[in-house]
Design an enzyme around this catalytic site. Structure first.
Site, PDB file in Angstrom:
ATOM      1  N   LYS A 197       0.860  -1.178   0.000  1.00 26.43           N
ATOM      2  CA  LYS A 197       0.000   0.000   0.000  1.00 26.43           C
ATOM      3  C   LYS A 197       0.898   1.228   0.000  1.00 26.43           C
ATOM      4  O   LYS A 197       1.708   1.423   0.909  1.00 26.43           O
ATOM      5  CB  LYS A 197      -0.900  -0.005   1.235  1.00 26.43           C
ATOM      6  CG  LYS A 197      -1.771   1.229   1.321  1.00 26.43           C
ATOM      7  CD  LYS A 197      -2.793   1.136   2.418  1.00 26.43           C
ATOM      8  CE  LYS A 197      -3.597   2.413   2.511  1.00 26.43           C
ATOM      9  NZ  LYS A 197      -4.583   2.360   3.592  1.00 26.43           N
ATOM     10  N   LYS A 257      -2.213  -1.564  -3.791  1.00 26.73           N
ATOM     11  CA  LYS A 257      -3.060  -0.380  -3.702  1.00 26.73           C
ATOM     12  C   LYS A 257      -2.209   0.873  -3.784  1.00 26.73           C
ATOM     13  O   LYS A 257      -1.238   0.954  -3.039  1.00 26.73           O
ATOM     14  CB  LYS A 257      -3.794  -0.436  -2.362  1.00 26.73           C
ATOM     15  CG  LYS A 257      -4.667   0.747  -2.094  1.00 26.73           C
ATOM     16  CD  LYS A 257      -5.279   0.618  -0.746  1.00 26.73           C
ATOM     17  CE  LYS A 257      -6.024   1.906  -0.466  1.00 26.73           C
ATOM     18  NZ  LYS A 257      -6.452   2.019   0.880  1.00 26.73           N
TER      19      LYS A 257
HETATM   20  C1  PBG Z   1      -7.519   3.491   5.564  1.00 25.02           C
HETATM   21  C2  PBG Z   1      -7.792   3.305   4.112  1.00 25.02           C
HETATM   22  C3  PBG Z   1      -7.597   4.227   3.074  1.00 25.02           C
HETATM   23  C4  PBG Z   1      -8.144   3.647   1.922  1.00 25.02           C
HETATM   24  C5  PBG Z   1      -8.619   2.386   2.283  1.00 25.02           C
HETATM   25  N1  PBG Z   1      -8.384   2.194   3.622  1.00 25.02           N
HETATM   26  C6  PBG Z   1      -7.059   5.597   3.088  1.00 25.02           C
HETATM   27  C7  PBG Z   1      -5.699   5.856   3.556  1.00 25.02           C
HETATM   28  O1  PBG Z   1      -4.874   4.966   3.757  1.00 25.02           O
HETATM   29  O2  PBG Z   1      -5.404   7.031   3.778  1.00 25.02           O
HETATM   30  C8  PBG Z   1      -8.213   4.308   0.582  1.00 25.02           C
HETATM   31  C9  PBG Z   1      -9.215   3.753  -0.376  1.00 25.02           C
HETATM   32  C10 PBG Z   1      -9.517   4.611  -1.552  1.00 25.02           C
HETATM   33  O3  PBG Z   1      -8.903   5.689  -1.775  1.00 25.02           O
HETATM   34  O4  PBG Z   1     -10.402   4.225  -2.314  1.00 25.02           O
HETATM   35  N2  PBG Z   1      -6.420   2.928   6.100  1.00 25.02           N
END
Ligand code: PBG
Length: 334
Positions: A197, A257
């Site tokens: 991520k 992601k």
């Molecule tokens: C939280 C989380 C996020 C997303 C999914 N879970 C945001 C972040 O890490 O700031 C983003 C999902 C999206 O942008 O569609 N941990």
């Protein structure tokens, strides 16, 4: 006439031939549908995500039933938590009567066959807007955060979740959550780990939806971004290390992601692991398509189906996407 032995166009000549040799195919059961839920009594549209809403529980159930009827077999739910319930240590995340545990119980009762995935991280519950606990020096604490995340995961499993999705990027959280789940008798509950991520600007609309962006108010030096725990967009080999760790720690599914700007990472992990891989087609990717489509600048259906297919071609088995219901509908109609 040219003297060509190979003429690849032979197999592109008719729709029937093309469908016979298509290497990757999209289906509704490839999709995981992300949904937002809040305590309000209204179904609230989300500004930068047209077609996505903050649902109340009744609305959520209806939307999940609709998704099931379209062939979607998994949803993931994210809470917009009331400001008064947010705190520095995000303890609301393991409140058994909190929004997510209640939503899971309702969904399991009303749409029992749907797979329910959760998100494990503190950001929707954190008054500092971080995925972990922020110390008075402004450090996002790893091990202390993991204790909270394990409690959150166990409460989600106890409420009926099928797949636990740690999205926090703390080190060692997959192993710790696996152990906590097993200790409490939830050895059958799977972990879909946000393995690679990245610290990405593509999450902007999501943070608006949950009002969960890092905040600067208060006396602490709160980091303005998540780059001490989410990955550097310049790194690819590091994603392989993360994948190896998650696999050793017991993850069942690995996720990349964001998706579209990171197709190379999906491909790399596909070469490295035999586990299923998921791609998260995140909020910023969705917003770009929606806004261009609204202006009439692109053909939404064609762009969405081509994009989703690209995740499969890169090596993903599963795709988290806000387009899930539309895409499932388009696939059904042909
Ligand atoms: C939280 C989380 C996020 C997303 C999914 N879970 C945001 C972040 O890490 O700031 C983003 C999902 C999206 O942008 O569609 N941990």
């Amino acid at each position: 006439m040219m003297d060509l032995t190979y003429r690849p166009r032979r197999l592109r000549r008719t729709p029937a031939l093309r469908s016979m040799v298509q290497e990757n195919i999209l289906g509704a059961s490839d999709f995981i549908y992300p949904l937002f839920v809040h305590e309000g009594s209204e179904i609230e549209p989300i500004g930068a995500m047209p077609g996505s809403y903050r649902w109340h529980l009744d609305g959520l159930i209806k939307e999940v039933e609709r998704a099931w009827d379209l062939g979607i077999r998994c949803v993931v739910i994210f809470p917009k938590v009331a400001e008064s319930l947010k705190s520095e240590d995000g303890s609301e995340c393991f409140n058994e009567d909190g929004l997510i545990p209640r939503a899971i119980r309702c969904l399991k009762k009303e749409v029992p066959d749907m797979t329910i995935m959760t998100d494990v991280a503190l950001d929707p519950y954190s008054s500092d807007g971080h995925d972990g606990i922020v110390s008075s020096e402004g450090i996002v604490l790893n091990d202390e955060t993991i204790d909270q995340l394990c409690r959150q995961a166990v409460v989600q499993a106890q409420s009926g979740a099928d797949l636990i999705g740690p999205s926090d990027m703390m080190d060692g959280r997959v192993g710790a959550i696996r152990e906590a789940l097993d200790d409490q008798g939830y050895e059958h509950v799977g972990i879909i780990s946000y393995t690679a991520k990245y610290a990405s600007a593509y999450y902007g609309p999501f943070r608006e939806a949950l009002d969960s962006a890092p905040r600067l108010e208060g006396g602490k030096p709160i980091p303005t971004d998540k780059s001490t725990y989410q990955m550097d967009p310049g790194n690819a080999r590091e994603a392989v290390t993360e994948a190896q760790l998650d696999e050793q720690e017991g993850a069942d599914i690995l996720m990349v992601k964001p998706g579209l700007a990171y197709l190379d990472i999906i491909y790399r992990l596909r070469e490295e692991t035999e586990l299923p891989i998921a791609a998260y087609n995140v909020s910023g990717e969705y917003a770009m398509v929606k806004s261009a489509a609204e202006k009439g600048w692109i053909d939404e259906k064609a762009i969405v189906l081509e994009t989703l297919l690209s995740f499969k071609r890169a090596g993903a088995d599963l795709i988290l996407t806000y387009h899930a219901c539309d895409a499932a509908k388009w696939l059904k109609k042909g």
